[in-house]
Design an enzyme around this catalytic site. Sequence first.
Site, PDB file in Angstrom:
ATOM      1  N   PHE B  39      37.826  33.636  38.747  1.00 51.24           N
ATOM      2  CA  PHE B  39      38.550  33.520  38.706  1.00 51.24           C
ATOM      3  C   PHE B  39      39.212  32.516  39.319  1.00 51.24           C
ATOM      4  O   PHE B  39      39.073  33.126  41.210  1.00 51.24           O
ATOM      5  CB  PHE B  39      39.099  34.123  38.651  1.00 51.24           C
ATOM      6  CG  PHE B  39      38.500  35.626  37.463  1.00 51.24           C
ATOM      7  CD1 PHE B  39      39.277  36.180  36.816  1.00 51.24           C
ATOM      8  CD2 PHE B  39      37.368  36.575  37.640  1.00 51.24           C
ATOM      9  CE1 PHE B  39      38.665  36.662  35.155  1.00 51.24           C
ATOM     10  CE2 PHE B  39      36.808  36.626  35.929  1.00 51.24           C
ATOM     11  CZ  PHE B  39      37.471  37.000  35.099  1.00 51.24           C
ATOM     12  N   VAL B  77      35.763  36.486  42.268  1.00 54.28           N
ATOM     13  CA  VAL B  77      37.299  36.190  42.449  1.00 54.28           C
ATOM     14  C   VAL B  77      37.402  35.413  43.472  1.00 54.28           C
ATOM     15  O   VAL B  77      37.091  35.915  44.632  1.00 54.28           O
ATOM     16  CB  VAL B  77      38.190  37.266  42.812  1.00 54.28           C
ATOM     17  CG1 VAL B  77      40.132  37.280  42.772  1.00 54.28           C
ATOM     18  CG2 VAL B  77      38.081  37.965  41.451  1.00 54.28           C
ATOM     19  N   CYS B  78      37.835  34.242  43.308  1.00 50.08           N
ATOM     20  CA  CYS B  78      38.502  33.111  44.691  1.00 50.08           C
ATOM     21  C   CYS B  78      38.834  34.529  45.946  1.00 50.08           C
ATOM     22  O   CYS B  78      40.114  34.197  45.493  1.00 50.08           O
ATOM     23  CB  CYS B  78      38.104  32.223  44.313  1.00 50.08           C
ATOM     24  SG  CYS B  78      39.114  31.173  45.950  1.00 50.08           S
ATOM     25  N   VAL B  79      38.038  34.204  46.973  1.00 50.39           N
ATOM     26  CA  VAL B  79      38.812  34.626  48.116  1.00 50.39           C
ATOM     27  C   VAL B  79      40.790  33.918  48.683  1.00 50.39           C
ATOM     28  O   VAL B  79      41.299  34.621  49.132  1.00 50.39           O
ATOM     29  CB  VAL B  79      38.168  34.635  49.392  1.00 50.39           C
ATOM     30  CG1 VAL B  79      37.213  33.339  50.131  1.00 50.39           C
ATOM     31  CG2 VAL B  79      39.035  36.052  50.704  1.00 50.39           C
ATOM     32  N   ALA B  82      43.168  34.651  45.958  1.00 53.37           N
ATOM     33  CA  ALA B  82      42.786  36.077  45.827  1.00 53.37           C
ATOM     34  C   ALA B  82      44.303  36.322  47.111  1.00 53.37           C
ATOM     35  O   ALA B  82      45.367  36.979  46.482  1.00 53.37           O
ATOM     36  CB  ALA B  82      41.953  37.256  46.084  1.00 53.37           C
TER      37      ALA B  82
END
Lengths: 135, 119
Positions: B39, B77-79, B82
């Site tokens: 994501f 999820v991409c940090v 995010a």
Amino acid sequence: MSETTGGVEMQEDVSGVVKKFLYVNRKAPYGTIYALESLEVVLIAAAFDQDVSLVFLDDGVYQLVKGQHTKTIDVKNFSPTYRALEGYDIEKLYVEKESLAARGLTPEDLIVPVTLLSAAEMSDLMDGQDIVLSF
Amino acid sequence: MKFGIMVNEGPYTHEASDTAYLFAKAALEKGHQIHRVFFYHDGVNNATRLTEPPQDDRNIVARWSKLAAENQVDLVVCVAAALRRGIRDENLAEGFRISGLGQLIESGIQADRLVVFGD
């Protein structure tokens, strides 16, 4: 987590495999975040020793235009980063000829040297890739 | 076939997340594997446990969590994306984990196909 490889420890099953990754940039640099976050992917991807190419077409060609001034919209001008790509061994930058011409631009207006391709040639380039990420 | 999936838009506003989910579900039903769903951009908003859609509508976040639980699908999820948007471990829905962009590149390398759902 490793900073340079974005959370992946280099392992046997990743190292050694080289795929052709193409990053397609289609959107203007400001107005949406796609261009900036695409560049963030490209910079991380550089650590993986893959065969990387970048394409700029449609309004994406504006990402490379010289002399961007963003102070009045209070957004960081990230265009100098495109000049740093060479230092990451990312040297294959392609711009669609028709997109550039439609916007009254020439290669001299761009911040980095690029290879111009016609829409038909662009199609061939995409056809030869393993992974196409479109932003 | 082993698929990697990238989701670039948030839930409800854009159909990309619905299409990605339906694709993943259909692929699994046909016996294919989903290596990972990554994501990115506003797609990270698919991972918040704080959404409360109306009862008569689909629950996009819960649907992803269920898919992950039933099929051991890795939802990443991409940090960086995010943190920009206020998605943290504290409000992360079941089945999602936060990690780096390298997970996307790795998915591209390891999967047979990486399919991007976005604008």
